[in-house]
Design a protein around this motif. Structure first.
Motif, PDB file in Angstrom:
ATOM      1  N   THR A   1       0.783  -1.225   0.000  1.00 31.72           N
ATOM      2  CA  THR A   1       0.000   0.000   0.000  1.00 31.72           C
ATOM      3  C   THR A   1       0.811   1.268   0.000  1.00 31.72           C
ATOM      4  OG1 THR A   1      -0.295   0.225   2.359  1.00 31.72           O
ATOM      5  CG2 THR A   1      -1.866  -1.153   1.213  1.00 31.72           C
ATOM      6  N   VAL A   2       0.085   2.401   0.001  1.00 36.42           N
ATOM      7  CA  VAL A   2       0.702   3.710  -0.158  1.00 36.42           C
ATOM      8  C   VAL A   2       1.752   3.971   0.917  1.00 36.42           C
ATOM      9  CG1 VAL A   2       0.272   6.193  -0.129  1.00 36.42           C
ATOM     10  CG2 VAL A   2      -1.311   4.674  -1.315  1.00 36.42           C
ATOM     11  N   LYS A   3       1.402   3.694   2.164  1.00 38.54           N
ATOM     12  CA  LYS A   3       2.347   3.970   3.244  1.00 38.54           C
ATOM     13  C   LYS A   3       3.597   3.116   3.127  1.00 38.54           C
ATOM     14  CE  LYS A   3      -1.056   5.412   6.691  1.00 38.54           C
ATOM     15  NZ  LYS A   3      -1.555   5.181   8.043  1.00 38.54           N
ATOM     16  N   ALA A   4       3.422   1.828   2.860  1.00 38.11           N
ATOM     17  CA  ALA A   4       4.565   0.944   2.731  1.00 38.11           C
ATOM     18  C   ALA A   4       5.420   1.326   1.528  1.00 38.11           C
ATOM     19  CB  ALA A   4       4.099  -0.506   2.606  1.00 38.11           C
ATOM     20  N   LEU A   5       4.779   1.676   0.423  1.00 33.62           N
ATOM     21  CA  LEU A   5       5.520   2.122  -0.756  1.00 33.62           C
ATOM     22  C   LEU A   5       6.293   3.392  -0.441  1.00 33.62           C
ATOM     23  CD1 LEU A   5       6.225   1.856  -3.749  1.00 33.62           C
ATOM     24  CD2 LEU A   5       4.136   3.108  -4.293  1.00 33.62           C
ATOM     25  N   SER A   6       5.683   4.295   0.324  1.00 31.81           N
ATOM     26  CA  SER A   6       6.359   5.524   0.718  1.00 31.81           C
ATOM     27  C   SER A   6       7.629   5.220   1.518  1.00 31.81           C
ATOM     28  CB  SER A   6       5.419   6.398   1.557  1.00 31.81           C
ATOM     29  OG  SER A   6       6.090   7.521   2.060  1.00 31.81           O
TER      30      SER A   6
ATOM     31  N   SER B   1      13.584   4.701   1.676  1.00 29.67           N
ATOM     32  CA  SER B   1      14.811   3.933   1.912  1.00 29.67           C
ATOM     33  C   SER B   1      15.697   3.923   0.673  1.00 29.67           C
ATOM     34  CB  SER B   1      14.458   2.494   2.313  1.00 29.67           C
ATOM     35  OG  SER B   1      13.700   2.471   3.499  1.00 29.67           O
ATOM     36  N   VAL B   2      15.064   3.771  -0.489  1.00 24.46           N
ATOM     37  CA  VAL B   2      15.818   3.787  -1.744  1.00 24.46           C
ATOM     38  C   VAL B   2      16.475   5.149  -1.947  1.00 24.46           C
ATOM     39  CG1 VAL B   2      15.583   3.731  -4.262  1.00 24.46           C
ATOM     40  CG2 VAL B   2      14.474   1.981  -2.857  1.00 24.46           C
TER      41      VAL B   2
ATOM     42  N   VAL C   1       1.486   7.942  -6.260  1.00 25.50           N
ATOM     43  CA  VAL C   1       2.892   7.660  -6.563  1.00 25.50           C
ATOM     44  C   VAL C   1       3.727   8.929  -6.566  1.00 25.50           C
ATOM     45  CG1 VAL C   1       2.356   5.544  -7.815  1.00 25.50           C
ATOM     46  CG2 VAL C   1       2.445   7.693  -9.056  1.00 25.50           C
ATOM     47  N   THR C   2       3.107  10.043  -6.947  1.00 29.52           N
ATOM     48  CA  THR C   2       3.827  11.324  -6.883  1.00 29.52           C
ATOM     49  C   THR C   2       4.053  11.727  -5.436  1.00 29.52           C
ATOM     50  OG1 THR C   2       2.863  12.054  -8.982  1.00 29.52           O
ATOM     51  CG2 THR C   2       3.775  13.757  -7.540  1.00 29.52           C
ATOM     52  N   ALA C   3       3.055  11.513  -4.606  1.00 31.94           N
ATOM     53  CA  ALA C   3       3.165  11.894  -3.196  1.00 31.94           C
ATOM     54  C   ALA C   3       4.267  11.127  -2.481  1.00 31.94           C
ATOM     55  CB  ALA C   3       1.826  11.668  -2.488  1.00 31.94           C
ATOM     56  N   VAL C   4       4.465   9.857  -2.829  1.00 28.12           N
ATOM     57  CA  VAL C   4       5.495   9.066  -2.150  1.00 28.12           C
ATOM     58  C   VAL C   4       6.880   9.294  -2.740  1.00 28.12           C
ATOM     59  CG1 VAL C   4       3.804   7.296  -1.556  1.00 28.12           C
ATOM     60  CG2 VAL C   4       5.213   7.007  -3.596  1.00 28.12           C
ATOM     61  N   GLY C   5       6.970  10.038  -3.839  1.00 24.68           N
ATOM     62  CA  GLY C   5       8.272  10.365  -4.419  1.00 24.68           C
ATOM     63  C   GLY C   5       8.798   9.344  -5.392  1.00 24.68           C
ATOM     64  N   LEU C   6       7.918   8.545  -5.996  1.00 26.57           N
ATOM     65  CA  LEU C   6       8.379   7.508  -6.909  1.00 26.57           C
ATOM     66  C   LEU C   6       9.090   8.100  -8.123  1.00 26.57           C
ATOM     67  CD1 LEU C   6       8.498   4.544  -7.718  1.00 26.57           C
ATOM     68  CD2 LEU C   6       6.246   4.800  -8.775  1.00 26.57           C
ATOM     69  N   ASP C   7       8.573   9.196  -8.643  1.00 25.76           N
ATOM     70  CA  ASP C   7       9.194   9.799  -9.820  1.00 25.76           C
ATOM     71  C   ASP C   7      10.614  10.257  -9.528  1.00 25.76           C
ATOM     72  OD1 ASP C   7       8.136  11.622  -8.043  1.00 25.76           O
ATOM     73  OD2 ASP C   7       7.533  13.080  -9.571  1.00 25.76           O
ATOM     74  N   ILE C   8      10.838  10.802  -8.324  1.00 24.57           N
ATOM     75  CA  ILE C   8      12.185  11.242  -7.938  1.00 24.57           C
ATOM     76  C   ILE C   8      13.117  10.050  -7.806  1.00 24.57           C
ATOM     77  CG2 ILE C   8      13.521  12.416  -6.149  1.00 24.57           C
ATOM     78  CD1 ILE C   8      11.038  14.046  -5.489  1.00 24.57           C
ATOM     79  N   ALA C   9      12.630   8.973  -7.182  1.00 27.11           N
ATOM     80  CA  ALA C   9      13.454   7.778  -7.000  1.00 27.11           C
ATOM     81  C   ALA C   9      13.857   7.179  -8.341  1.00 27.11           C
ATOM     82  CB  ALA C   9      12.706   6.755  -6.158  1.00 27.11           C
TER      83      ALA C   9
ATOM     84  N   PHE D   1      14.082   8.730 -11.197  1.00 25.65           N
ATOM     85  CA  PHE D   1      15.021   9.647 -11.843  1.00 25.65           C
ATOM     86  C   PHE D   1      16.440   9.441 -11.307  1.00 25.65           C
ATOM     87  CE2 PHE D   1      17.374  13.661 -11.668  1.00 25.65           C
ATOM     88  CZ  PHE D   1      17.433  13.983 -13.023  1.00 25.65           C
ATOM     89  N   LEU D   2      16.571   9.330  -9.986  1.00 27.83           N
ATOM     90  CA  LEU D   2      17.888   9.140  -9.383  1.00 27.83           C
ATOM     91  C   LEU D   2      18.470   7.772  -9.728  1.00 27.83           C
ATOM     92  CD1 LEU D   2      17.465  10.794  -5.854  1.00 27.83           C
ATOM     93  CD2 LEU D   2      18.686  11.674  -7.853  1.00 27.83           C
ATOM     94  N   LEU D   3      17.615   6.741  -9.786  1.00 26.18           N
ATOM     95  CA  LEU D   3      18.101   5.423 -10.181  1.00 26.18           C
ATOM     96  C   LEU D   3      18.694   5.463 -11.591  1.00 26.18           C
ATOM     97  CD1 LEU D   3      15.252   3.100  -8.835  1.00 26.18           C
ATOM     98  CD2 LEU D   3      17.653   2.997  -8.177  1.00 26.18           C
ATOM     99  N   LYS D   4      18.000   6.129 -12.477  1.00 24.47           N
ATOM    100  CA  LYS D   4      18.492   6.249 -13.846  1.00 24.47           C
ATOM    101  C   LYS D   4      19.784   7.063 -13.900  1.00 24.47           C
ATOM    102  CE  LYS D   4      16.891   7.453 -18.490  1.00 24.47           C
ATOM    103  NZ  LYS D   4      15.738   7.980 -19.291  1.00 24.47           N
ATOM    104  N   PHE D   5      19.865   8.097 -13.068  1.00 29.80           N
ATOM    105  CA  PHE D   5      21.057   8.940 -13.036  1.00 29.80           C
ATOM    106  C   PHE D   5      22.266   8.157 -12.527  1.00 29.80           C
ATOM    107  CE2 PHE D   5      23.913  11.830 -10.764  1.00 29.80           C
ATOM    108  CZ  PHE D   5      24.221  12.738 -11.777  1.00 29.80           C
ATOM    109  N   VAL D   6      22.071   7.409 -11.435  1.00 32.68           N
ATOM    110  CA  VAL D   6      23.179   6.636 -10.862  1.00 32.68           C
ATOM    111  C   VAL D   6      23.630   5.553 -11.839  1.00 32.68           C
ATOM    112  CG1 VAL D   6      23.822   5.037  -9.020  1.00 32.68           C
ATOM    113  CG2 VAL D   6      22.514   7.099  -8.481  1.00 32.68           C
ATOM    114  N   GLU D   7      22.696   4.909 -12.502  1.00 32.46           N
ATOM    115  CA  GLU D   7      23.059   3.896 -13.494  1.00 32.46           C
ATOM    116  C   GLU D   7      23.828   4.515 -14.647  1.00 32.46           C
ATOM    117  OE1 GLU D   7      19.608   0.498 -13.307  1.00 32.46           O
ATOM    118  OE2 GLU D   7      19.079   2.434 -14.181  1.00 32.46           O
ATOM    119  N   GLY D   8      23.510   5.744 -15.001  1.00 32.20           N
ATOM    120  CA  GLY D   8      24.184   6.421 -16.096  1.00 32.20           C
ATOM    121  C   GLY D   8      25.612   6.827 -15.781  1.00 32.20           C
ATOM    122  N   GLU D   9      25.956   6.860 -14.484  1.00 32.98           N
ATOM    123  CA  GLU D   9      27.311   7.234 -14.087  1.00 32.98           C
ATOM    124  C   GLU D   9      28.313   6.096 -14.299  1.00 32.98           C
ATOM    125  OE1 GLU D   9      28.382  10.432 -12.621  1.00 32.98           O
ATOM    126  OE2 GLU D   9      26.607  10.723 -13.871  1.00 32.98           O
ATOM    127  N   GLY D  10      27.845   4.909 -14.613  1.00 31.95           N
ATOM    128  CA  GLY D  10      28.723   3.761 -14.820  1.00 31.95           C
ATOM    129  C   GLY D  10      28.040   2.496 -14.356  1.00 31.95           C
TER     130      GLY D  10
END
Length: 371
Positions: free
Chosen positions: A255-260, A265-266, A324-332, A334-343
């Motif tokens: 659920t929303v809280k657990a996903l948040s 954590s990510v 999903v926007t409220a829990v910050g999924l879009d930000i997570a 984006f950062l996952l893609k950024f970190v993967e792009g660094e190598g």
């Protein structure tokens, strides 16, 4: 000839006139319904009326179902008074005389608060501008089953809507912990169980189904998260009081809280990876996660969730974009893609985190939100 015909016609009319009261009495007797059937019809009708007021207050018609039922007949009035007493106790009904007091102010208070919980939810969590009707005694100290259920529903509806609005402005400081908490769910379940088993699903079954589906999407289920034990088998409470338990049930994450919490954590780990500039060593062997395994875990979680709340899997509400926007999924993401792009240093770790997040979403939700 004409006189004989006239006499016959006159005689026929006299006989018909003499038999009219008898026929009328037989007709009225045939139209009478058993009290038990009237009772059931009224309970269903009143349940629809209450459901509209509590769940969709802006769509409620201006007709007054209760006033109508009270004035149909003596039998309808007696059954309506009984149903009102089960819902409201002696709030409107004098127990000894069965005199009905004015119920309209109380219904007006709850209807207006139900509308405000949807149109102006932030006022409910404001310190200085709370709705004035919250100070009404029937809301502050609800003593009847329906008053307690309706008050808790208004409170949680307003809090959920306010949390999502707050997330648009400041996602980092949003607190999901006050939405559909175990204490409120326990109050709702206990109050529902006070209504006689034979009629409570007719009166409030629709409302309770809505409460359970919203609790399913909101209630936090991270170990060692807890929910009110009566919610575990709310379906049984339709016809019997809930069993007494001394403890609470631990449930697997969803659920929303657990996903948040998972996204948070990510984000913390990604922030750490970025701060170390690729110098953080991962010595543990990471598990190999496939799309099929993610889908299976998701299905298992949904099946478990549905079983906990006695719902069909398809009745579990979907994650909306605002969730999903409220829990910050879009930000997570984006950062996952950024970190993967660094190598490729943290490629496997990022993929594992992405899979873990994906396991909280259905197939449709993954396709929509994790492209």
């Amino acid at each position: 000839m004409s006189r004989k015909r006239a006499r016959r016609s006159n005689a026929h009319s006299i006989v018909a006139s003499d038999d009219a009261p008898v026929l009328k009495g037989k007709q009225n007797l045939a139209l009478q319904l058993p009290t038990e059937l009237i009772y059931t019809i009224l309970a269903i009708s009143m349940g629809d009326y209450l459901g509209d007021m509590m769940l969709y207050p802006s769509k409620v018609q201006k007709w007054d179902a209760i006033l109508t039922f009270l004035h149909v007949s003596r039998t309808f009035r007696g059954c309506t008074i009984d149903l009102l007493y089960y819902l409201w106790g002696d709030t409107f009904i004098h127990e000894r005389t069965s005199v009905v007091r004015n119920y309209k102010p109380t219904y007006s208070i709850f209807r207006r608060l139900s509308r405000q919980a949807r149109s102006a939810p932030l006022t409910f969590i404001s310190r200085n501008a709370k709705p004035k009707l919250l100070s009404a005694r029937v809301v502050r100290h609800p003593i009847s089953p329906l008053a307690r259920i309706w008050s808790a529903l208004i409170r949680n509806t307003a809090t959920a809507n306010a949390v999502l609005l707050d997330a648009e402005n400041d996602r980092v400081h949003v607190d999901f912990s006050d939405v559909y908490v175990g204490e409120d769910l326990q109050v709702i379940m206990d109050s529902y169980a006070e209504i006689p088993a034979g009629i409570r699903p007719l009166l409030l079954g629709r409302v309770m189904h809505q409460v359970m589906t919203q609790a399913a999407i909101w209630t936090k289920r991270e170990s060692p998260a807890i929910v009110a034990p009566a919610c575990v088998a709310w379906g049984a409470v339709l016809y019997a009081p809930p069993p007494v338990h001394s403890g609470y049930l631990k449930i697997s994450p969803f659920t929303v809280k657990a996903l948040s919490s998972t996204v948070a954590s990510v984000l913390r780990l990604l922030t750490l990876l970025l701060e170390t500039g690729g110098q953080l060593e991962i010595n543990a062997e990471l598990p190999q996660i496939t799309e099929d395994s993610v889908a299976q875990v998701s299905r298992d979680k949904h099946a478990s969730l549905a079983d906990i709340y006695s719902l069909a899997v398809e009745d579990i509400p979907p994650m909306l974009a605002i969730h999903v926007t409220a829990v910050g999924l879009d930000i997570a993401l984006f950062l996952l893609k950024f970190v993967e792009g660094e190598g490729n240093v943290y490629g496997e770790l990022c993929q594992m985190m992405r899979s873990y997040i994906a396991s909280y979403l259905t197939d449709t939700e993954r396709a929509r939100y994790m492209r």
